[in-house]
Structures are given as structure tokens and as C-alpha cells.
Design a protein around this motif. Structure first.
Motif, PDB file in Angstrom:
ATOM      1  N   VAL A   1       4.849   7.291   1.378  1.00 40.55           N
ATOM      2  CA  VAL A   1       5.640   6.564   0.390  1.00 40.55           C
ATOM      3  C   VAL A   1       4.813   5.400  -0.172  1.00 40.55           C
ATOM      4  O   VAL A   1       4.038   4.765   0.547  1.00 40.55           O
ATOM      5  CB  VAL A   1       7.009   6.125   0.978  1.00 40.55           C
ATOM      6  N   GLU A   2       4.941   5.165  -1.481  1.00 46.32           N
ATOM      7  CA  GLU A   2       4.134   4.140  -2.154  1.00 46.32           C
ATOM      8  C   GLU A   2       4.845   2.786  -2.101  1.00 46.32           C
ATOM      9  O   GLU A   2       5.996   2.661  -2.512  1.00 46.32           O
ATOM     10  CB  GLU A   2       3.868   4.565  -3.603  1.00 46.32           C
ATOM     11  N   LYS A   3       4.148   1.798  -1.597  1.00 43.02           N
ATOM     12  CA  LYS A   3       4.601   0.395  -1.563  1.00 43.02           C
ATOM     13  C   LYS A   3       6.080   0.256  -1.176  1.00 43.02           C
ATOM     14  O   LYS A   3       6.885  -0.303  -1.937  1.00 43.02           O
ATOM     15  CB  LYS A   3       4.327  -0.264  -2.908  1.00 43.02           C
ATOM     16  N   PRO A   4       6.451   0.736   0.000  1.00 40.80           N
ATOM     17  CA  PRO A   4       7.855   0.677   0.408  1.00 40.80           C
ATOM     18  C   PRO A   4       8.267  -0.733   0.838  1.00 40.80           C
ATOM     19  O   PRO A   4       7.453  -1.469   1.388  1.00 40.80           O
ATOM     20  CB  PRO A   4       7.892   1.607   1.631  1.00 40.80           C
TER      21      PRO A   4
ATOM     22  N   LYS B   1     -11.866  -2.986   2.905  1.00 44.52           N
ATOM     23  CA  LYS B   1     -11.445  -4.096   2.066  1.00 44.52           C
ATOM     24  C   LYS B   1     -11.035  -3.579   0.699  1.00 44.52           C
ATOM     25  O   LYS B   1     -11.767  -2.822   0.069  1.00 44.52           O
ATOM     26  CB  LYS B   1     -12.639  -5.065   1.912  1.00 44.52           C
ATOM     27  N   ASP B   2      -9.854  -3.965   0.268  1.00 39.08           N
ATOM     28  CA  ASP B   2      -9.366  -3.649  -1.072  1.00 39.08           C
ATOM     29  C   ASP B   2      -9.479  -4.962  -1.857  1.00 39.08           C
ATOM     30  O   ASP B   2      -8.820  -5.944  -1.515  1.00 39.08           O
ATOM     31  CB  ASP B   2      -7.913  -3.170  -0.933  1.00 39.08           C
ATOM     32  N   THR B   3     -10.360  -5.000  -2.850  1.00 35.86           N
ATOM     33  CA  THR B   3     -10.717  -6.280  -3.479  1.00 35.86           C
ATOM     34  C   THR B   3      -9.852  -6.595  -4.695  1.00 35.86           C
ATOM     35  O   THR B   3     -10.356  -6.723  -5.806  1.00 35.86           O
ATOM     36  CB  THR B   3     -12.192  -6.262  -3.923  1.00 35.86           C
TER      37      THR B   3
ATOM     38  N   ALA C   1       6.478   4.545  -8.655  1.00 37.89           N
ATOM     39  CA  ALA C   1       6.377   3.076  -8.589  1.00 37.89           C
ATOM     40  C   ALA C   1       5.590   2.566  -9.794  1.00 37.89           C
ATOM     41  O   ALA C   1       4.668   3.229 -10.279  1.00 37.89           O
ATOM     42  CB  ALA C   1       5.686   2.671  -7.286  1.00 37.89           C
ATOM     43  N   LYS C   2       5.954   1.375 -10.250  1.00 40.57           N
ATOM     44  CA  LYS C   2       5.317   0.725 -11.409  1.00 40.57           C
ATOM     45  C   LYS C   2       5.362   1.598 -12.668  1.00 40.57           C
ATOM     46  O   LYS C   2       4.554   1.444 -13.581  1.00 40.57           O
ATOM     47  CB  LYS C   2       3.857   0.363 -11.092  1.00 40.57           C
ATOM     48  N   ASP C   3       6.254   2.587 -12.661  1.00 39.77           N
ATOM     49  CA  ASP C   3       6.390   3.504 -13.802  1.00 39.77           C
ATOM     50  C   ASP C   3       5.104   4.302 -14.064  1.00 39.77           C
ATOM     51  O   ASP C   3       4.815   4.706 -15.184  1.00 39.77           O
ATOM     52  CB  ASP C   3       6.797   2.718 -15.063  1.00 39.77           C
TER      53      ASP C   3
ATOM     54  N   PHE D   1       0.831  -1.208   0.000  1.00 37.50           N
ATOM     55  CA  PHE D   1       0.000   0.000   0.000  1.00 37.50           C
ATOM     56  C   PHE D   1       0.866   1.259   0.000  1.00 37.50           C
ATOM     57  O   PHE D   1       2.085   1.194   0.142  1.00 37.50           O
ATOM     58  CB  PHE D   1      -0.888   0.017   1.253  1.00 37.50           C
ATOM     59  N   GLY D   2       0.178   2.409  -0.110  1.00 35.56           N
ATOM     60  CA  GLY D   2       0.819   3.650   0.264  1.00 35.56           C
ATOM     61  C   GLY D   2       0.934   3.646   1.790  1.00 35.56           C
ATOM     62  O   GLY D   2       0.047   3.139   2.473  1.00 35.56           O
ATOM     63  N   VAL D   3       2.039   4.160   2.332  1.00 33.09           N
ATOM     64  CA  VAL D   3       2.233   4.130   3.791  1.00 33.09           C
ATOM     65  C   VAL D   3       2.504   5.552   4.292  1.00 33.09           C
ATOM     66  O   VAL D   3       3.303   6.291   3.698  1.00 33.09           O
ATOM     67  CB  VAL D   3       3.391   3.188   4.182  1.00 33.09           C
TER      68      VAL D   3
ATOM     69  N   TYR E   1       2.178   7.428 -12.670  1.00 32.56           N
ATOM     70  CA  TYR E   1       2.074   8.694 -11.926  1.00 32.56           C
ATOM     71  C   TYR E   1       1.278   8.410 -10.646  1.00 32.56           C
ATOM     72  O   TYR E   1       0.072   8.182 -10.712  1.00 32.56           O
ATOM     73  CB  TYR E   1       1.414   9.765 -12.783  1.00 32.56           C
ATOM     74  N   GLN E   2       1.972   8.389  -9.523  1.00 29.99           N
ATOM     75  CA  GLN E   2       1.375   7.945  -8.260  1.00 29.99           C
ATOM     76  C   GLN E   2       0.773   9.126  -7.497  1.00 29.99           C
ATOM     77  O   GLN E   2       1.428  10.138  -7.275  1.00 29.99           O
ATOM     78  CB  GLN E   2       2.435   7.266  -7.378  1.00 29.99           C
ATOM     79  N   ILE E   3      -0.463   8.936  -7.037  1.00 28.19           N
ATOM     80  CA  ILE E   3      -1.092   9.998  -6.235  1.00 28.19           C
ATOM     81  C   ILE E   3      -0.336  10.152  -4.907  1.00 28.19           C
ATOM     82  O   ILE E   3      -0.237  11.240  -4.348  1.00 28.19           O
ATOM     83  CB  ILE E   3      -2.601   9.719  -6.004  1.00 28.19           C
ATOM     84  N   THR E   4       0.228   9.031  -4.426  1.00 24.44           N
ATOM     85  CA  THR E   4       1.008   9.078  -3.190  1.00 24.44           C
ATOM     86  C   THR E   4       2.165  10.076  -3.340  1.00 24.44           C
ATOM     87  O   THR E   4       2.424  10.877  -2.422  1.00 24.44           O
ATOM     88  CB  THR E   4       1.581   7.672  -2.890  1.00 24.44           C
ATOM     89  N   ASP E   5       2.838  10.048  -4.489  1.00 21.27           N
ATOM     90  CA  ASP E   5       3.955  10.973  -4.718  1.00 21.27           C
ATOM     91  C   ASP E   5       3.453  12.411  -4.805  1.00 21.27           C
ATOM     92  O   ASP E   5       4.119  13.348  -4.329  1.00 21.27           O
ATOM     93  CB  ASP E   5       4.690  10.615  -6.016  1.00 21.27           C
TER      94      ASP E   5
END
Ligand code: G1P
Length: 357
Positions: A157-160, A220-222, A190-192, A143-145, A194-198
């Protein structure tokens, strides 16, 4: 305030369920996933909703949202190709204008809706630039943390690989217009994508005020089949008994919903369970945490902890079907031909586990 539902993802981890339909239209407790997001937005007083779609998913999503035509207005924005959550906001810029908005990832489910996040956004003078929904999880690496200090989000930070805390970012965000400046010129992350987390991390670095609100109740994230089964379990657990169909020689135990036009005959149904409109359950057992979609036929078979899509048939199956996610118009039937072998016509990415007989 506007809503922005992100529904352009490909749902690859849910193939083949998502091979023919967009993930937000898959069924949870016999309702399309995206209906839960719309309900939450309406409950928070938001009825002007942008839906970010892909060219392949637009028609199905328009159809899925038709029941809401009287209660909400929808603007469909095509994101092609999908290049991340910040990119989705970018392509929706004309729809959003300078209004504050709630961004809702359409594969997320919140037991208690999204009002606390919207209320936190309106609290204080001046209010925050953004509100993040956070959940404490055992393993936040997917996840984003967030890191928080004195009631503010101080880092994100995204998926650290090494998470700075156990606070995962859940899929609802409230933003004011300053998020657009943070997205402007954002490099890929991350994943190349544009991350909203960034973008939010940038907002913080530039002095923006980002407020955390911890999610209460379940979230729940499905993403994967087991998540859909669990989401189905959670939503079924909220049902109360409601029998509208025809019931003959049947035991209904606990919270069982039998929709109009359904028939339950010579059967036991243990709730929480939902039998969809026009479905037939005969000489059968339906156990807890099971949803049978519209028109499903379950005859001479046993099933529990399962989701069965509309129009599917399960007949004459030896042994109980359990922990199963079955799409629409699927047939799982005993063979009446010789040789009496396992005969499979199965799409790509399907998975079949057969019990030893
Ligand atoms: C996205 C976000 C992530 C967030 C998650 C919540 O990830 O990038 O920060 O924690 O949603 O569901 P995804 O699930 O799309 O990989």
C-alpha cells in the motif's frame, strides 16, 4: 536485462537547489546523484539504460551522463507531465519491450548497490515476477509499505496512514514483463498519480510472485535538504585520503580528498571531506562531512557539515557555517560597503538562518 532510471520528478522539496537543475544532477560528495544509480546498474551487469526525463530536465541529464558514454547506452524517454512511477513505465514501454528490467528511482542511494535484488530475480525456476527492496523504518507512512509472509510480498500500500508493517519500499524494483499488464488500465491512486505500488499490488492479486529482499547497509531517499546533507555525509564516509592538489601550511586530519588543481593554504581540514578540482581553501577551516565543489573559494571562513556547489565563494564570514546546502555560483561574503548591513539577493524558496552576533 535493462535499466530504467526515473528522473522526471520536479524535486520541489529541494527548491531552490532544484530551481535551475534537475534533482538527479545535484552533487553528493561532488558527484551528480544520478552517477550513483548508473554505477549500481553497471555493477549489476546492466548497461542498456532508459532514462525517463521531463522536457525541462533532458538536456542537463544528457550532459550529466556523458562521462558514461563509453560504458553504457542511454535512451531518453520524455514523460510529460510526470504522472507517477507506473506512468513512467508506461511511457518507456517501447524502450523496455518484453525484457526484464530494474527500475531505479534516481534520488535513492544504496550503500551496497543493487546486485542482491537482481540476483534474487534470477534465483529459482520459475523466478519471481518482481523483486522489491525493503527497509525497516521507524515511520513508514511516507513510503510504499509491504506485508510479507513465507518469503513473498502479500500486500502493498502506498503511503498509508496506518502502516500494515514497518517495511518501507526502497526505490529499486526488478520486474519481468508481467508488470505491463498490471499497469494496463490501472486507475489513479495516491496524489492522483499512477502508482507503481498499486500496479504491484495488482500483480500480486492476479497471482504474480513478488519476492522481498531486505536492504543491507544504508539506504537514503534524498527528498529534502537535510537528506542531501546526510547522503553527502554517508558517501564522504566511504572516501580514503587522496591528496592531489597543492597543500601549504595546512593540517589535513583523517580522510581528506583534495582534487587536482585545488589549493589548501593556512587551513585545517578535518575529514571526511572533499575539496573539488580547482577549489581554493585559504585561512579557513573545513570540518567533517563537507564537500566543496569545483572552483569553490573558501577564504577567511569556517564551514562543516555542508555541501557547497561549484563556483561558489565564501569569504570573510564571521562564525562557522554549518548544516548548510549551498548551490552553484553562490556568493556568501562579508560586506565591504557601508552601511555594514545584511544585504541579501536570494531566490524564491531559499532559507537563510543568521546566528546572533
Ligand atoms: C516513491 C514510491 C514509494 C517508495 C519511495 C522510495 O515515493 O512511490 O512507494 O517507498 O519512492 O523512495 P516518493 O519518494 O516518490 O514520494
Amino acid at each position: 536485462m535493462k535499466g530504467l532510471i526515473l528522473a522526471a520528478g520536479l524535486g520541489t522539496r529541494l527548491r531552490p537547489i532544484t530551481s535551475l537543475r534537475p534533482k538527479p544532477t545535484i552533487s553528493v560528495a561532488n558527484r551528480p546523484l544520478i552517477h550513483y544509480a548508473v554505477d549500481d546498474l553497471l555493477d549489476a551487469g546492466i548497461d542498456e539504460v532508459g532514462v525517463v526525463v521531463s522536457p525541462d530536465t533532458e538536456a542537463d541529464l544528457r550532459a550529466a551522463l556523458e562521462p558514461y558514454a563509453e560504458r553504457a547506452s542511454f535512451a531518453f524517454v520524455v514523460q510529460d507531465p510526470p504522472e507517477g512511477l507506473a506512468h513512467a513505465v508506461l511511457v518507456a514501454r517501447d524502450f523496455l519491450g518484453d525484457d526484464p528490467f530494474v527500475m531505479y528511482l534516481s534520488d535513492n542511494l544504496f550503500e551496497h548497490g543493487i546486485r542482491p535484488f537482481v540476483e534474487a530475480f534470477h534465483a529459482g525456476e520459475p523466478g519471481p515476477n518482481a523483486v522489491l527492496a525493503l527497509v525497516r523504518v521507524a515511520d513508514p507512512r511516507a513510503f510504499g509499505v509491504a506485508q510479507i509472509q513465507d518469503g513473498r510480498v502479500t500486500a502493498l500500500v502506498e503511503k498509508p496512514e496506518v502502516p500494515p508493517s514497518d517495511l518501507a519500499v526502497a526505490g529499486v524494483y526488478v520486474f519481468d514483463r508481467s508488470i505491463h499488464d498490471a499497469i494496463d488500465g490501472l486507475p489513479r491512486g495516491a496524489k492522483d498519480e499512477y502508482q507503481i505500488t498499486d500496479a504491484i499490488a495488482r500483480l500480486i492479486d492476479r497471482g504474480g510472485r513478488v519476492v522481498p529482499v531486505e536492504v543491507t547497509g544504508y539506504w537514503k531517499d534524498t527528498g529534502k535538504p537535510e537528506d542531501v546533507l546526510d547522503a553527502n555525509r554517508l558517501e564522504l564516509s566511504r572516501l580514503r585520503r587522496d591528496v592531489r592538489g597543492t597543500v601549504e601550511h595546512a593540517d589535513l586530519i583523517g580522510e581528506v580528498v583534495i582534487d587536482e588543481g585545488a589549493t589548501v593554504r593556512n587551513a585545517t581540514v578535518v575529514g571526511p571531506a572533499r575539496i573539488g578540482p580547482g577549489a581554493t581553501v585559504a585561512d579557513a577551516y573545513v570540518g567533517p562531512f563537507t564537500s566543496l565543489g569545483a572552483g569553490v573559494e573558501l577564504v577567511d571562513a569556517e564551514i562543516e557539515y555542508a555541501v557547497v556547489g561549484a563556483g561558489s565563494t565564501i569569504r570573510g564570514v564571521a562564525g562557522r557555517i554549518q548544516g548548510s546546502l549551498i548551490g552553484e555560483d553562490v556568493a556568501v561574503v562579508a560586506t565591504t560597503r557601508r552601511p555594514a548591513t545584511h544585504r541579501l539577493t536570494v531566490g524564491d524558496k531559499s532559507r537563510i538562518e543568521l546566528a546572533e552576533s
